[in-house]
Design an enzyme around this catalytic site. Structure first.
Site, short mmCIF file in Angstrom:
data_model
loop_
_atom_site.label_atom_id
_atom_site.label_comp_id
_atom_site.label_asym_id
_atom_site.label_seq_id
_atom_site.Cartn_x
_atom_site.Cartn_y
_atom_site.Cartn_z
N THR A 35 0.83 -1.20 0.00
CA THR A 35 0.00 0.00 0.00
C THR A 35 0.86 1.25 0.00
OG1 THR A 35 -1.57 1.28 1.37
CG2 THR A 35 -0.10 -0.21 2.52
N ASP A 36 0.29 2.35 -0.48
CA ASP A 36 1.00 3.63 -0.40
C ASP A 36 1.04 4.18 1.03
OD1 ASP A 36 -1.68 4.36 -0.16
OD2 ASP A 36 -1.66 5.78 -1.81
N GLU A 37 0.27 3.60 1.92
CA GLU A 37 0.23 4.12 3.30
C GLU A 37 1.54 3.90 4.04
OE1 GLU A 37 -3.39 3.64 5.58
OE2 GLU A 37 -4.44 2.96 3.78
N TYR A 97 -1.73 -0.52 10.93
CA TYR A 97 -1.88 -1.18 9.63
C TYR A 97 -0.69 -0.90 8.73
CZ TYR A 97 -3.17 -1.53 4.72
OH TYR A 97 -3.15 -1.79 3.37
N LYS A 110 2.35 -3.41 7.21
CA LYS A 110 2.63 -3.59 5.79
C LYS A 110 4.07 -3.16 5.46
CE LYS A 110 0.28 -4.76 2.91
NZ LYS A 110 0.05 -6.12 2.33
#
Length: 343
Positions: free
Chosen positions: A135-137, A160, A164
């Protein structure tokens, strides 16, 4: 690809089921590995259940013995790893599950893949791929300008995104330490059919249809880059087939919208499709912001475009219209999966 299957983890989830449906439709054998948590549903892959090229395995990626069995039994040509806990709000309330699935599960899968990979003949070892979908998060938050690239420093802000980020580092380490041919993709916010009704777009649709308040965090000004799920699937296939092992590919839709803009756009489509409830925007209700809410995400996808020729086909408007129409035609699916998730 070889005539051996692609092993897809999390293939009963939102993005995973789209990958499974796409691969099977084009004739690629698939082994779908999913533990069927609240967000995983076999109904999402019902269209391919009877296809002889499709196999389902009810396995948790944290179960090392079972994961080793899968590699030995099916001898996959590649892995597309999507199994993950992915909802930020849930990670704030219960981070342990995110560490378990996203970190330990990824490590378990990497070790099984490495052990299997070492048994392959030279040509098959060369062709094998392990695509890890992230993810870009993991990059944290942007200000009002700029975009994330493959070289942006990691700065995760939630349990989260931290889980990741950890998984991404393990995947890259297994390439550099052991030579396992891994690739990492970091995508922007996905939307489309079969998304569990806890994420923004399906929440808005289901709340509006029920005539219930539509919750919007804070002022609704937080910005996301929206990517239609079928466009993401095509990107993952491009990486699987043409990506360079050890590389990272950022995947974005080039569709930046504030959360409030997204909500109002959904309401406008619903006003056309279900005018009896119009104006649906009257249901918008601002609620307290969540802890550590990242301000803005945006992806620079020029690398995957220049190297692999991928670019999104859907605009935000076209993708959103398809998404709303799907949910209107599948209200029973939403009700069934929501009921199961609350059980």
């Amino acid at each position: 690809m070889s005539d051996r299957p692609v092993l897809v983890t999390g293939g009963a989830g939102f993005i995973g089921s789209a990958v499974v449906r796409h691969l099977v439709a084009r004739g690629t054998p698939v082994v779908n590995v999913d533990s069927l948590t609240y967000a995983g549903h076999r109904a999402s892959v019902a269209s391919v259940e009877d296809d002889p090229r499709y196999t389902f395995e009810h396995v948790d990626v944290r179960d090392a013995e079972e994961v080793r069995r899968l590699f030995g039994q099916y001898r996959p040509a590649a892995v597309v790893h999507l199994a993950a806990e992915s909802h930020v709000d849930r990670s704030i309330d219960g981070p342990g599950a995110f560490v378990g699935t996203n970190v330990i599960g990824t490590y378990t899968l990497l070790e099984a893949a490495r052990a299997y990979w070492t048994t392959l003949e030279a040509a098959d070892r060369q062709a094998f791929r392990f695509v890890h979908v992230s993810t870009d998060e993991v990059y944290g938050a942007l200000g009002d300008s700029g975009r994330f690239t493959e070289t942006t420093a990691y700065d995760p802000r939630s349990p989260y995104s931290a889980s990741k980020a950890s998984a991404d580092h393990f995947v890259r380490a297994w390439h550099h330490t052991y030579g396992l041919p891994t690739l990492v993709t970091n995508c922007s916010n996905n939307y489309g059919p079969y998304q569990y009704p806890e994420k923004l777009i399906p929440v808005v649709i289901t709340k509006a249809l029920a005539g219930e308040p539509i919750p919007v965090y804070g002022t609704g000004d937080n910005v996301r880059d929206w990517l239609y799920v079928e466009d993401h699937v095509r990107a993952l296939c491009a990486v699987l087939e043409g990506g360079r092992p050890g590389e990272t590919y950022a995947v974005g839709g080039s569709c930046e919208r504030s959360n409030l803009e997204v909500v109002r756009s959904i309401c406008a489509v619903l006003d056309e499709r279900r005018p009896a409830g119009a104006p649906h925007s009257q249901l918008i209700t601002f609620v307290g912001d969540r802890p550590g809410h990242d301000w803005r995400y945006a992806i620079d996808a020029s690398k995957i475009t220049s190297e692999l020729g991928w670019r999104p086909r859907e605009s935000f408007e076209s993708g959103l219209a398809k998404t709303v129409d799907w949910y209107l035609q599948n209200e029973s699916w939403c009700a069934a999966v929501t009921k199961r998730g609350e059980a």
